[in-house]
Scaffold this active site. Structure first.
Site, PDB file in Angstrom:
ATOM      1  N   LYS A 194      13.400   1.987   8.669  1.00  0.00           N
ATOM      2  CA  LYS A 194      13.195   1.027   9.761  1.00  0.00           C
ATOM      3  C   LYS A 194      14.152   1.333  10.927  1.00  0.00           C
ATOM      4  CE  LYS A 194      10.842  -2.134   9.929  1.00  0.00           C
ATOM      5  NZ  LYS A 194       9.411  -2.335  10.349  1.00  0.00           N
TER       6      LYS A 194
ATOM      7  N   THR B 179      13.922  -5.362  11.214  1.00  0.00           N
ATOM      8  CA  THR B 179      14.607  -6.189  10.218  1.00  0.00           C
ATOM      9  C   THR B 179      16.118  -6.158  10.427  1.00  0.00           C
ATOM     10  OG1 THR B 179      15.216  -6.170   7.869  1.00  0.00           O
ATOM     11  CG2 THR B 179      14.358  -4.126   8.720  1.00  0.00           C
ATOM     12  N   ASP B 180      16.790  -7.217  10.004  1.00  0.00           N
ATOM     13  CA  ASP B 180      18.263  -7.226  10.084  1.00  0.00           C
ATOM     14  C   ASP B 180      18.878  -6.195   9.133  1.00  0.00           C
ATOM     15  OD1 ASP B 180      17.721  -8.514   7.661  1.00  0.00           O
ATOM     16  OD2 ASP B 180      18.990 -10.254   8.071  1.00  0.00           O
ATOM     17  N   GLU B 181      18.079  -5.680   8.184  1.00  0.00           N
ATOM     18  CA  GLU B 181      18.640  -4.742   7.196  1.00  0.00           C
ATOM     19  C   GLU B 181      19.081  -3.427   7.838  1.00  0.00           C
ATOM     20  OE1 GLU B 181      16.632  -4.678   3.397  1.00  0.00           O
ATOM     21  OE2 GLU B 181      15.777  -6.650   3.767  1.00  0.00           O
TER      22      GLU B 181
ATOM     23  N   TYR C 172      14.557   2.104   2.599  1.00  0.00           N
ATOM     24  CA  TYR C 172      13.729   1.211   3.430  1.00  0.00           C
ATOM     25  C   TYR C 172      14.401   0.945   4.771  1.00  0.00           C
ATOM     26  CZ  TYR C 172      12.205  -3.297   5.333  1.00  0.00           C
ATOM     27  OH  TYR C 172      11.810  -4.302   6.183  1.00  0.00           O
TER      28      TYR C 172
HETATM   29  P1  NAD Z   1       4.001  -6.452   3.714  1.00  0.00           P
HETATM   30  O1  NAD Z   1       4.400  -5.365   2.780  1.00  0.00           O
HETATM   31  O2  NAD Z   1       3.624  -7.780   3.155  1.00  0.00           O
HETATM   32  O3  NAD Z   1       2.762  -5.970   4.599  1.00  0.00           O
HETATM   33  C1  NAD Z   1       2.679  -4.677   5.141  1.00  0.00           C
HETATM   34  C2  NAD Z   1       1.251  -4.472   5.644  1.00  0.00           C
HETATM   35  O4  NAD Z   1       1.201  -3.166   6.250  1.00  0.00           O
HETATM   36  C3  NAD Z   1       0.201  -4.489   4.525  1.00  0.00           C
HETATM   37  O5  NAD Z   1      -0.919  -5.238   4.924  1.00  0.00           O
HETATM   38  C4  NAD Z   1      -0.162  -3.017   4.355  1.00  0.00           C
HETATM   39  O6  NAD Z   1      -1.505  -2.816   3.920  1.00  0.00           O
HETATM   40  C5  NAD Z   1       0.051  -2.475   5.772  1.00  0.00           C
HETATM   41  N1  NAD Z   1       0.322  -1.039   5.793  1.00  0.00           N
HETATM   42  C6  NAD Z   1       1.199  -0.353   4.997  1.00  0.00           C
HETATM   43  N2  NAD Z   1       1.139   0.963   5.282  1.00  0.00           N
HETATM   44  C7  NAD Z   1       0.226   1.114   6.278  1.00  0.00           C
HETATM   45  C8  NAD Z   1      -0.264   2.239   7.006  1.00  0.00           C
HETATM   46  N3  NAD Z   1       0.168   3.475   6.740  1.00  0.00           N
HETATM   47  N4  NAD Z   1      -1.180   2.017   7.971  1.00  0.00           N
HETATM   48  C9  NAD Z   1      -1.633   0.772   8.238  1.00  0.00           C
HETATM   49  N5  NAD Z   1      -1.224  -0.320   7.567  1.00  0.00           N
HETATM   50  C10 NAD Z   1      -0.304  -0.159   6.593  1.00  0.00           C
HETATM   51  O7  NAD Z   1       5.196  -6.569   4.741  1.00  0.00           O
HETATM   52  P2  NAD Z   1       5.829  -7.861   5.440  1.00  0.00           P
HETATM   53  O8  NAD Z   1       6.841  -8.456   4.534  1.00  0.00           O
HETATM   54  O9  NAD Z   1       4.738  -8.700   5.989  1.00  0.00           O
HETATM   55  O10 NAD Z   1       6.627  -7.153   6.629  1.00  0.00           O
HETATM   56  C11 NAD Z   1       5.959  -6.835   7.846  1.00  0.00           C
HETATM   57  C12 NAD Z   1       6.935  -6.192   8.803  1.00  0.00           C
HETATM   58  O11 NAD Z   1       8.023  -7.073   9.046  1.00  0.00           O
HETATM   59  C13 NAD Z   1       7.542  -4.894   8.276  1.00  0.00           C
HETATM   60  O12 NAD Z   1       7.617  -3.979   9.355  1.00  0.00           O
HETATM   61  C14 NAD Z   1       8.930  -5.305   7.816  1.00  0.00           C
HETATM   62  O13 NAD Z   1       9.843  -4.229   7.946  1.00  0.00           O
HETATM   63  C15 NAD Z   1       9.259  -6.421   8.785  1.00  0.00           C
HETATM   64  N6  NAD Z   1      10.182  -7.452   8.275  1.00  0.00           N
HETATM   65  C16 NAD Z   1       9.965  -8.043   7.057  1.00  0.00           C
HETATM   66  C17 NAD Z   1      10.830  -9.048   6.620  1.00  0.00           C
HETATM   67  C18 NAD Z   1      10.588  -9.760   5.304  1.00  0.00           C
HETATM   68  O14 NAD Z   1      11.405 -10.602   4.903  1.00  0.00           O
HETATM   69  N7  NAD Z   1       9.481  -9.517   4.604  1.00  0.00           N
HETATM   70  C19 NAD Z   1      11.904  -9.455   7.416  1.00  0.00           C
HETATM   71  C20 NAD Z   1      12.094  -8.817   8.659  1.00  0.00           C
HETATM   72  C21 NAD Z   1      11.214  -7.833   9.077  1.00  0.00           C
HETATM   73  P1  TYD Z   2      13.923  -9.138  -1.728  1.00  0.00           P
HETATM   74  O1  TYD Z   2      13.052 -10.345  -1.748  1.00  0.00           O
HETATM   75  O2  TYD Z   2      13.451  -7.889  -2.404  1.00  0.00           O
HETATM   76  O3  TYD Z   2      14.301  -8.862  -0.205  1.00  0.00           O
HETATM   77  P2  TYD Z   2      15.405  -7.847   0.436  1.00  0.00           P
HETATM   78  O4  TYD Z   2      15.779  -6.848  -0.583  1.00  0.00           O
HETATM   79  O5  TYD Z   2      14.643  -7.250   1.569  1.00  0.00           O
HETATM   80  O6  TYD Z   2      16.544  -8.714   0.872  1.00  0.00           O
HETATM   81  O7  TYD Z   2      15.310  -9.518  -2.391  1.00  0.00           O
HETATM   82  C1  TYD Z   2      16.079 -10.618  -1.926  1.00  0.00           C
HETATM   83  C2  TYD Z   2      17.369 -10.654  -2.711  1.00  0.00           C
HETATM   84  O8  TYD Z   2      17.048 -10.993  -4.073  1.00  0.00           O
HETATM   85  C3  TYD Z   2      18.084  -9.310  -2.775  1.00  0.00           C
HETATM   86  O9  TYD Z   2      19.487  -9.541  -2.724  1.00  0.00           O
HETATM   87  C4  TYD Z   2      17.702  -8.743  -4.130  1.00  0.00           C
HETATM   88  C5  TYD Z   2      17.491  -9.991  -4.980  1.00  0.00           C
HETATM   89  N1  TYD Z   2      16.470  -9.874  -6.042  1.00  0.00           N
HETATM   90  C6  TYD Z   2      16.785 -10.255  -7.346  1.00  0.00           C
HETATM   91  O10 TYD Z   2      17.917 -10.691  -7.654  1.00  0.00           O
HETATM   92  N2  TYD Z   2      15.800 -10.144  -8.297  1.00  0.00           N
HETATM   93  C7  TYD Z   2      14.555  -9.682  -8.014  1.00  0.00           C
HETATM   94  O11 TYD Z   2      13.711  -9.582  -8.939  1.00  0.00           O
HETATM   95  C8  TYD Z   2      14.241  -9.313  -6.667  1.00  0.00           C
HETATM   96  C9  TYD Z   2      12.883  -8.787  -6.296  1.00  0.00           C
HETATM   97  C10 TYD Z   2      15.237  -9.435  -5.704  1.00  0.00           C
END
Ligand code: NAD
Ligand code: TYD
Length: 340
Positions: free
Chosen positions: A159, A128-130, A155
């Site tokens: 990562k 992630t970019d975070e 988090y």
């Molecule tokens: P999510 O929380 O929707 O899904 C995570 C999945 O991992 C779930 O299906 C969960 O059951 C599984 N999981 C959790 N712990 C586990 C374990 N111990 N063993 C096996 N499976 C397990 O997450 P997401 O939003 O789909 O993100 C997926 C990946 O992409 C993550 O690594 C996250 O850091 C990365 N990512 C997410 C975003 C975003 O905007 N959501 C952006 C950039 C990168």
């Molecule tokens: P989120 O979807 O949790 O993603 P991330 O924290 O990984 O960027 O949050 C996106 C942005 O929205 C973040 O700046 C936090 C804000 N946010 C709110 O203002 N209210 C909310 O209820 C949530 C979940 C997030």
């Protein structure tokens, strides 16, 4: 010709789930294994359309279970891995960091050990970019692959730690790896604890939307389909050991995002409720995707077309998110937002 075996971890979650369906349809000649523990964030109902396909397989396993993971690698001899499985929600990491270290750091290390032992030809780590921390509000600054890692939340720290382990396994053991660092995703099957699906589901139910602080924090939003095409490209064309940032220049303040959704659903801005800010809330994220574009990536959606598609999807798939916002989610919401 022998079929190639692709292991996708976390394929029951949001992005992993979209990627599983994308790959199962696109590569009928790959055997695709979705390995997932099925935590609160994972569900298999999203795979009803593919579960009977012969190239799709599901394995329930914890990535932090060394014996379980090694047994799977021994039996299946995976050719490549795309690793999504993680605890992914910043707010949950602030309340309870420990599981983030177990899954995101220790789980990744176990997968790396297994990949090394069984000679996989590519380990693609989805990050992630975070991990770069935050940018200020100057719109001409971006995260590049050279930006130092300065994670601010438990988090993003977990990562970043896993990214460093992936790098070390490449440098020390020569494991063929790539790391992708994507901006915030949105789209179908996004779990409604995150900002965009939370806003859509609450606005549709005429409930208030909690906006942290003054809503001025900026995120760079990418439709999940475009993340999937980027991962497919890096998996097949990425140069070993390289990091690729993924993002499409779609910066919006949180308030803009919430107002866009409210307007599209023809509701009132009175639903916006400013609440206490998140601890350590990163100000701004913005990706420079030049390196990935040079590999041939060209996103399909911009924020306007992507959010329209996503709202349509949530309107047509109410039963999916309504089933999720009952049960455990309700307890989480009450605790997170101090709702009586
Ligand atoms: P999510 O929380 O929707 O899904 C995570 C999945 O991992 C779930 O299906 C969960 O059951 C599984 N999981 C959790 N712990 C586990 C374990 N111990 N063993 C096996 N499976 C397990 O997450 P997401 O939003 O789909 O993100 C997926 C990946 O992409 C993550 O690594 C996250 O850091 C990365 N990512 C997410 C975003 C975003 O905007 N959501 C952006 C950039 C990168
Ligand atoms: P989120 O979807 O949790 O993603 P991330 O924290 O990984 O960027 O949050 C996106 C942005 O929205 C973040 O700046 C936090 C804000 N946010 C709110 O203002 N209210 C909310 O209820 C949530 C979940 C997030």
């Amino acid at each position: 010709m022998t079929r190639r075996k692709l292991l996708i971890t976390g394929g029951a979650g949001f992005i992993g789930g979209n990627f599983v369906r994308y790959m199962v349809d696109k590569y009928p000649d790959y055997d695709i294994y979705n390995l997932d523990l099925l935590t609160y964030a994972g569900d298999l109902s999203k795979h009803q359309n593919i579960e009977k396909k012969t190239n799709y397989h599901f394995i329930q396993c914890d990535i932090a279970n060394r014996e379980g993971i090694f047994n799977r690698f021994k039996n299946e001899k995976f050719d490549f891995i795309v690793h999504f499985a993680a605890e992914s929600h910043v707010d949950r990491s602030i309340t309870d960091p420990e599981i983030f270290i177990k899954t995101n750091v220790m789980g990744t290390q176990i997968l790396l050990d297994a990949a090394k032992e069984y000679n996989v030809s590519k380990f693609l780590h989805v990050s992630t970019d975070e991990v770069y921390g935050e940018l200020d509000f100057n719109p001409s600054t971006f995260f590049t692959e050279e930006t130092p890692l300065q994670p601010n939340s438990p988090y993003s720290a977990s990562k970043a730690s896993s990214d460093l382990l992936v790098r070390a396994y490449h440098e020390t053991y020569g494991l063929p790896v790539n790391i992708t660092r994507c901006s915030n995703n949105y789209g179908p099957y996004h779990f409604p604890e995150k900002l965009i699906p939370l806003t859509i589901s609450r606005v549709l139910n005429d409930q208030t939307v909690p906006v942290y602080g003054n809503g001025a924090n900026i995120r760079d939003w990418l439709h999940v389909f475009d993340h999937c095409t980027a991962l497919d490209l890096v998996l097949h064309e990425g140069k070993d050991g390289e990091v690729y940032n993924v993002g499409g220049h779609n910066e919006r303040t949180n308030l803009e995002v919430v107002k866009t959704i409210i307007k599209a659903l023809d509701k009132s801005n009175d639903l916006i409720e400013f609440v206490e800010d998140r601890l350590g809330h990163d100000k701004r994220y913005a990706i420079d995707p030049t390196k990935l574009e040079a590999l041939g990536w060209d996103p399909t959606y911009n924020f306007d077309t992507g959010i329209e598609q996503t709202i349509e999807w949530y309107l047509s798939n109410k039963e999916w998110w309504e089933s999720i916002i009952s049960g455990e989610y309700r307890e989480y919401f009450k605790k997170q937002y101090s709702v009586k």
